[in-house]
Motif scaffolding. Structure first.
Motif, PDB file in Angstrom:
ATOM      1  N   SER A   1      -4.676  91.685  76.581  1.00 19.00           N
ATOM      2  CA  SER A   1      -4.047  92.995  76.236  1.00 19.00           C
ATOM      3  C   SER A   1      -2.898  92.721  75.475  1.00 19.00           C
ATOM      4  CB  SER A   1      -3.767  93.800  77.571  1.00 19.00           C
ATOM      5  OG  SER A   1      -2.255  93.559  77.956  1.00 19.00           O
ATOM      6  N   ILE A   2      -2.336  91.320  75.648  1.00 20.07           N
ATOM      7  CA  ILE A   2      -1.048  90.931  75.091  1.00 20.07           C
ATOM      8  C   ILE A   2      -1.538  90.991  73.573  1.00 20.07           C
ATOM      9  CG2 ILE A   2       0.598  89.112  74.506  1.00 20.07           C
ATOM     10  CD1 ILE A   2       0.253  88.598  77.463  1.00 20.07           C
ATOM     11  N   TYR A   3      -2.712  90.469  73.238  1.00 20.89           N
ATOM     12  CA  TYR A   3      -3.126  90.460  71.797  1.00 20.89           C
ATOM     13  C   TYR A   3      -3.224  91.652  71.242  1.00 20.89           C
ATOM     14  CZ  TYR A   3      -6.695  89.662  68.190  1.00 20.89           C
ATOM     15  OH  TYR A   3      -7.551  89.839  67.095  1.00 20.89           O
ATOM     16  N   SER A   4      -3.876  92.577  72.084  1.00 20.43           N
ATOM     17  CA  SER A   4      -4.076  93.967  71.666  1.00 20.43           C
ATOM     18  C   SER A   4      -2.970  94.721  71.139  1.00 20.43           C
ATOM     19  CB  SER A   4      -5.097  94.514  72.471  1.00 20.43           C
ATOM     20  OG  SER A   4      -4.889  96.051  72.493  1.00 20.43           O
ATOM     21  N   VAL A   5      -1.927  94.661  72.164  1.00 17.29           N
ATOM     22  CA  VAL A   5      -0.720  95.331  72.070  1.00 17.29           C
ATOM     23  C   VAL A   5       0.225  94.757  70.766  1.00 17.29           C
ATOM     24  CG1 VAL A   5       1.555  95.761  72.992  1.00 17.29           C
ATOM     25  CG2 VAL A   5      -0.458  96.032  74.254  1.00 17.29           C
ATOM     26  N   ALA A   6       0.198  93.310  70.768  1.00 19.03           N
ATOM     27  CA  ALA A   6       0.785  92.643  69.542  1.00 19.03           C
ATOM     28  C   ALA A   6       0.035  93.060  68.174  1.00 19.03           C
ATOM     29  CB  ALA A   6       0.794  91.070  69.824  1.00 19.03           C
ATOM     30  N   ARG A   7      -1.137  93.525  68.159  1.00 17.81           N
ATOM     31  CA  ARG A   7      -1.883  93.641  66.952  1.00 17.81           C
ATOM     32  C   ARG A   7      -1.727  94.975  66.602  1.00 17.81           C
ATOM     33  NH1 ARG A   7      -8.199  93.386  67.166  1.00 17.81           N
ATOM     34  NH2 ARG A   7      -7.090  95.159  68.594  1.00 17.81           N
ATOM     35  N   GLY A   8      -1.268  95.855  67.409  1.00 20.73           N
ATOM     36  CA  GLY A   8      -0.985  97.347  67.013  1.00 20.73           C
ATOM     37  C   GLY A   8      -0.026  97.490  65.988  1.00 20.73           C
ATOM     38  N   GLY A   9      -0.519  98.387  65.262  1.00 23.01           N
ATOM     39  CA  GLY A   9       0.400  98.679  64.062  1.00 23.01           C
ATOM     40  C   GLY A   9       1.848  99.011  64.167  1.00 23.01           C
ATOM     41  N   ARG A  10       2.515  99.335  63.296  1.00 22.82           N
ATOM     42  CA  ARG A  10       3.945  99.783  63.330  1.00 22.82           C
ATOM     43  C   ARG A  10       4.139 101.097  64.059  1.00 22.82           C
ATOM     44  NH1 ARG A  10       7.659  97.246  60.479  1.00 22.82           N
ATOM     45  NH2 ARG A  10       9.089  99.100  60.594  1.00 22.82           N
ATOM     46  N   ASN A  11       2.992 101.841  63.960  1.00 25.04           N
ATOM     47  CA  ASN A  11       3.078 103.135  64.497  1.00 25.04           C
ATOM     48  C   ASN A  11       1.785 103.474  65.087  1.00 25.04           C
ATOM     49  OD1 ASN A  11       5.682 104.640  64.313  1.00 25.04           O
ATOM     50  ND2 ASN A  11       5.449 104.425  62.233  1.00 25.04           N
ATOM     51  N   ASP A  12       1.541 104.219  66.214  1.00 23.69           N
ATOM     52  CA  ASP A  12       0.495 104.569  66.899  1.00 23.69           C
ATOM     53  C   ASP A  12      -0.511 105.236  65.773  1.00 23.69           C
ATOM     54  OD1 ASP A  12       0.666 103.536  69.343  1.00 23.69           O
ATOM     55  OD2 ASP A  12       1.911 105.305  69.717  1.00 23.69           O
ATOM     56  N   ALA A  13       0.058 105.993  64.737  1.00 13.81           N
ATOM     57  CA  ALA A  13      -0.639 106.646  63.933  1.00 13.81           C
ATOM     58  C   ALA A  13      -1.466 105.745  62.859  1.00 13.81           C
ATOM     59  CB  ALA A  13       0.119 107.525  62.915  1.00 13.81           C
ATOM     60  N   ASP A  14      -1.043 104.488  62.792  1.00 12.76           N
ATOM     61  CA  ASP A  14      -1.784 103.433  62.068  1.00 12.76           C
ATOM     62  C   ASP A  14      -3.229 103.122  62.498  1.00 12.76           C
ATOM     63  OD1 ASP A  14       0.306 103.806  60.350  1.00 12.76           O
ATOM     64  OD2 ASP A  14       1.397 101.878  61.030  1.00 12.76           O
ATOM     65  N   ARG A  15      -3.359 103.366  64.046  1.00  8.31           N
ATOM     66  CA  ARG A  15      -4.603 103.248  64.440  1.00  8.31           C
ATOM     67  C   ARG A  15      -5.787 104.075  64.052  1.00  8.31           C
ATOM     68  NH1 ARG A  15      -4.394 102.210  71.177  1.00  8.31           N
ATOM     69  NH2 ARG A  15      -3.607  99.986  70.940  1.00  8.31           N
ATOM     70  N   PRO A  16      -7.055 103.295  64.024  1.00  9.25           N
ATOM     71  CA  PRO A  16      -7.858 104.117  63.466  1.00  9.25           C
ATOM     72  C   PRO A  16      -8.268 105.217  64.703  1.00  9.25           C
ATOM     73  CG  PRO A  16      -8.726 101.865  64.187  1.00  9.25           C
ATOM     74  CD  PRO A  16      -7.188 101.874  64.034  1.00  9.25           C
ATOM     75  N   PRO A  17      -8.824 106.476  64.175  1.00  6.32           N
ATOM     76  CA  PRO A  17      -9.030 107.486  65.325  1.00  6.32           C
ATOM     77  C   PRO A  17     -10.324 107.041  66.033  1.00  6.32           C
ATOM     78  CG  PRO A  17      -9.407 108.361  62.977  1.00  6.32           C
ATOM     79  CD  PRO A  17      -9.155 107.012  62.787  1.00  6.32           C
TER      80      PRO A  17
ATOM     81  N   ALA B   1      12.484 108.979  73.657  1.00  9.69           N
ATOM     82  CA  ALA B   1      12.487 109.807  72.661  1.00  9.69           C
ATOM     83  C   ALA B   1      12.803 109.139  71.237  1.00  9.69           C
ATOM     84  CB  ALA B   1      13.473 110.975  72.967  1.00  9.69           C
ATOM     85  N   ARG B   2      13.897 108.504  71.127  1.00 12.87           N
ATOM     86  CA  ARG B   2      14.375 107.672  70.074  1.00 12.87           C
ATOM     87  C   ARG B   2      13.899 106.633  69.510  1.00 12.87           C
ATOM     88  NH1 ARG B   2      17.498 110.966  72.567  1.00 12.87           N
ATOM     89  NH2 ARG B   2      18.840 112.589  71.798  1.00 12.87           N
ATOM     90  N   LEU B   3      12.880 106.069  70.362  1.00  9.01           N
ATOM     91  CA  LEU B   3      12.443 104.600  70.106  1.00  9.01           C
ATOM     92  C   LEU B   3      11.104 104.606  69.563  1.00  9.01           C
ATOM     93  CD1 LEU B   3      13.481 101.883  71.635  1.00  9.01           C
ATOM     94  CD2 LEU B   3      11.755 102.235  73.099  1.00  9.01           C
ATOM     95  N   PRO B   4      11.097 103.857  68.461  1.00 10.79           N
ATOM     96  CA  PRO B   4       9.907 103.788  67.420  1.00 10.79           C
ATOM     97  C   PRO B   4       8.865 103.001  68.507  1.00 10.79           C
ATOM     98  CG  PRO B   4      11.583 102.548  66.311  1.00 10.79           C
ATOM     99  CD  PRO B   4      12.230 103.306  67.739  1.00 10.79           C
ATOM    100  N   ALA B   5       7.433 103.157  68.309  1.00 10.30           N
ATOM    101  CA  ALA B   5       6.486 102.620  68.990  1.00 10.30           C
ATOM    102  C   ALA B   5       6.528 100.810  68.750  1.00 10.30           C
ATOM    103  CB  ALA B   5       5.119 103.189  68.584  1.00 10.30           C
ATOM    104  N   LEU B   6       7.064 100.568  67.563  1.00 11.58           N
ATOM    105  CA  LEU B   6       7.310  99.098  67.463  1.00 11.58           C
ATOM    106  C   LEU B   6       7.964  98.509  68.213  1.00 11.58           C
ATOM    107  CD1 LEU B   6       6.313  96.971  65.139  1.00 11.58           C
ATOM    108  CD2 LEU B   6       8.635  97.493  64.194  1.00 11.58           C
ATOM    109  N   TRP B   7       9.165  99.045  68.810  1.00 14.96           N
ATOM    110  CA  TRP B   7      10.224  98.622  69.578  1.00 14.96           C
ATOM    111  C   TRP B   7       9.561  98.477  70.956  1.00 14.96           C
ATOM    112  CZ3 TRP B   7      14.866  96.137  69.038  1.00 14.96           C
ATOM    113  CH2 TRP B   7      15.472  96.090  67.697  1.00 14.96           C
ATOM    114  N   LEU B   8       8.740  99.628  71.284  1.00 14.86           N
ATOM    115  CA  LEU B   8       8.379  99.749  72.726  1.00 14.86           C
ATOM    116  C   LEU B   8       7.234  98.322  72.835  1.00 14.86           C
ATOM    117  CD1 LEU B   8       8.509 101.632  75.067  1.00 14.86           C
ATOM    118  CD2 LEU B   8       6.346 102.844  74.132  1.00 14.86           C
ATOM    119  N   ARG B   9       6.525  98.144  71.670  1.00 12.16           N
ATOM    120  CA  ARG B   9       5.830  96.866  71.790  1.00 12.16           C
ATOM    121  C   ARG B   9       6.391  95.741  71.971  1.00 12.16           C
ATOM    122  NH1 ARG B   9       0.683  98.346  70.048  1.00 12.16           N
ATOM    123  NH2 ARG B   9       0.706 100.380  69.177  1.00 12.16           N
ATOM    124  N   ARG B  10       7.583  95.549  71.278  1.00 13.72           N
ATOM    125  CA  ARG B  10       8.397  94.465  71.366  1.00 13.72           C
ATOM    126  C   ARG B  10       8.943  94.116  72.804  1.00 13.72           C
ATOM    127  NH1 ARG B  10      11.678  94.729  65.888  1.00 13.72           N
ATOM    128  NH2 ARG B  10      10.086  93.912  64.451  1.00 13.72           N
TER     129      ARG B  10
END
Lengths: 281, 116
Positions: free
Chosen positions: A114-130, A251-260
Motif C-alpha cells: 500500500s505504501i508503493y500504491s500511495v507513493a505511486r499516486g499522481g499529484r492529484n486524485d484526478a490524475d488517477r484513471p477512472p 480543506a487547504r491541503l493538496p492530495a500530494l501533501w497528504l500522501r507525503r
C-alpha cells in the motif's frame, strides 16, 4: 506530582495526535499511547483505555466536518462497518486460535504494497484513471462526489472492488481485535488499494468508521470502571481540539501533501507489523 | 423492492443531518471536558484546595465523566440516526446495514473489548 511543563507537553501531543489523526484517517493511538507511557509515565494498561477514547474523539470531531462536506462517504462507511465490526468481534473471540504472528507478517506485506500504491499516486486524485463502477456499489448508491476546496472544483468518483474492500476491512477489523494496532492505517490502505477511492475520501471515510469499531470496547471499558476521567478527559479534550483543527487544514491541503504525510506513518505501521511477524510480540 | 438509488437531494440530507449531529456532540463533549479539566486543575491548586464552593464539583469528575459519556454515545447514536434517515429515504438495504452494525456493536460490547 507531574510538573506543569511535562503536563503541557503531553496536552500538546494530544492535540497533534488529533490533528494528524483527522488528516490521515487514523485514531491517533500511534501518538497518544507512547506520549502517555513514555512522557507521562502512565502504565500501558491505563494508556490503552485512553487510546480508545482518543480514537472516538478523533472520529467524532473529524467526521462532523467531513460528513457535512460529503468528503466522508456515509454509505461506504455503513457498508464497510459491517465488515470492520464483525472482524473485530471475530478477532476478540478467536484471539487464542489465530496465528497472530503470521497475520502480522501478511499485513506488514500488505502495508508495504500500500505504501508503493500511495507513493505511486499522481499529484492529484484526478490524475488517477477512472474506475469501472461495481454493480453492488451502484445498487447501494456508494458512488459519490465531493467539493475539493484546494482545487476549487467538484470531484465525482466511482466505487469499485466492493468484494475486496469488504474482505480487507474484515481483516483490518480482525487485526484491531487481535493486536489493537494500526486499525486506522489499515482501513486507509484498504480503501485506497481495494476500492480506489480518492485519497481524501479514503482518509475521511476511515475517520468516520474508526469511532464505531472503538465504541463497543469503549463502553465495555466504561461499564467495567476501566476508564479514568482524570486521565481520559484531558486526552479526549486535546484530541477533539486537534481533530477540529485538522479538518480546517484538510480543506487547504493538496492530495500530494497528504500522501507525503501518510507515507512515513504507513511505513511505521508496516515495520511494526513485520517486526511482530518475524520476532513475535 | 423499490429502486435503491437515492435522489441527490435526499442523499445530501443524510450527510447534513449526521454531520450536524456529530458537530453538536463534539461541542457538547468539548465544553463538558473543558470545564471538567479547568475545575480539576483548580481543585489541585494549594489556594483553592479547601475552598468550600469548589467542593460540590468533586474535582470536576462529574463534568469529565459526562463529557466522556457524550463522546462514547455519539458513534452509536450516529449509526441509529443514519439508519432512520436511510429508512425515510427508502434506502432499505443501507438502513438494514445500520441495524446489522448496531447488532454487531452490541455483541462486541457483551463479549468484551474488540479493539484495544
Amino acid at each position: 506530582m507531574m510538573d506543569a511543563m511535562t503536563t503541557l507537553l503531553g496536552f500538546i501531543a494530544f492535540v497533534v495526535a488529533g490533528l494528524l489523526g483527522s488528516l490521515l484517517g487514523l485514531g491517533g493511538g500511534i501518538i497518544v499511547i507512547p506520549t502517555l507511557t513514555l512522557l507521562l509515565g502512565v502504565d500501558m494498561h491505563r494508556a490503552v483505555g485512553a487510546g480508545i477514547v482518543a480514537v472516538i474523539a478523533t472520529s467524532i470531531a473529524a467526521a462532523s466536518t467531513y460528513t457535512r462536506e460529503s468528503l466522508a462517504n456515509i454509505r461506504i462507511a455503513t457498508f464497510l462497518e459491517v465488515a470492520t465490526t464483525s472482524g473485530a468481534v471475530a478477532g476478540a473471540l478467536l484471539a487464542a486460535h489465530i496465528p497472530g504472528r503470521a497475520l502480522s507478517f501478511v499485513f506488514g506485506c500488505l502495508m508495504v504494497y500500500s505504501i508503493y500504491s500511495v507513493a505511486r499516486g499522481g499529484r492529484n486524485d484526478a490524475d488517477r484513471p477512472p474506475v469501472e463502477p461495481h454493480p453492488l456499489a451502484t445498487r447501494l448508491g456508494l458512488h459519490g462526489t465531493y467539493h475539493d476546496h484546494q482545487r476549487g472544483e467538484r470531484v465525482a468518483y466511482n466505487v469499485t472492488g466492493v468484494g475486496q474492500g469488504f474482505g480487507v476491512m474484515w481483516l483490518a477489523g480482525l487485526m484491531s481485535g487481535l493486536l489493537g494496532i494500526g486499525s486506522g492505517a489499515l482501513k486507509v490502505a484498504g480503501l485506497d488499494l481495494a476500492m480506489r477511492l480518492p485519497l481524501k475520501v479514503s482518509t475521511a471515510t476511515s475517520n468516520l468508521m474508526i469511532g464505531v469499531t472503538a465504541a463497543s470496547s469503549a463502553w465495555y471499558y466504561y461499564a467495567h470502571g476501566l476508564l479514568e476521567p482524570e486521565l481520559d478527559g484531558p486526552v479526549a479534550l486535546g484530541v477533539l481540539i486537534g481533530a477540529r483543527l485538522g479538518t480546517v487544514v484538510m480543506a487547504r491541503l493538496p492530495a500530494l501533501w497528504l500522501r507525503r504525510l501518510l507515507l512515513p506513518v504507513l511505513a511505521y505501521v508496516a515495520v511494526t507489523m513485520l517486526y511482530r511477524g518475524v520476532v513475535g510480540k | 423492492m423499490t429502486d435503491e438509488t437515492p435522489p441527490t437531494g435526499a442523499a445530501v440530507a443524510v450527510e447534513r443531518w449526521v454531520g450536524n449531529f456529530l458537530r453538536v456532540a463534539t461541542y457538547v463533549a468539548a465544553t463538558l471536558l473543558g470545564l471538567g479539566v479547568v475545575t480539576n486543575l483548580a481543585s489541585a491548586m494549594p489556594d483553592l484546595r479547601d475552598a468550600a464552593w469548589l467542593a460540590p464539583l468533586d474535582r470536576g469528575l462529574p463534568l469529565l465523566r459526562s463529557g466522556l459519556v457524550v463522546l462514547l454515545a455519539a458513534p452509536v447514536l450516529r449509526v441509529m440516526l443514519a439508519g432512520v434517515l436511510f429508512l425515510r429515504n427508502r434506502e432499505r438495504a443501507t438502513a438494514l446495514l445500520c441495524l446489522v452494525v448496531l447488532a454487531i456493536m452490541a455483541t462486541g460490547y457483551i463479549l468484551g473489548a474488540t479493539h484495544r
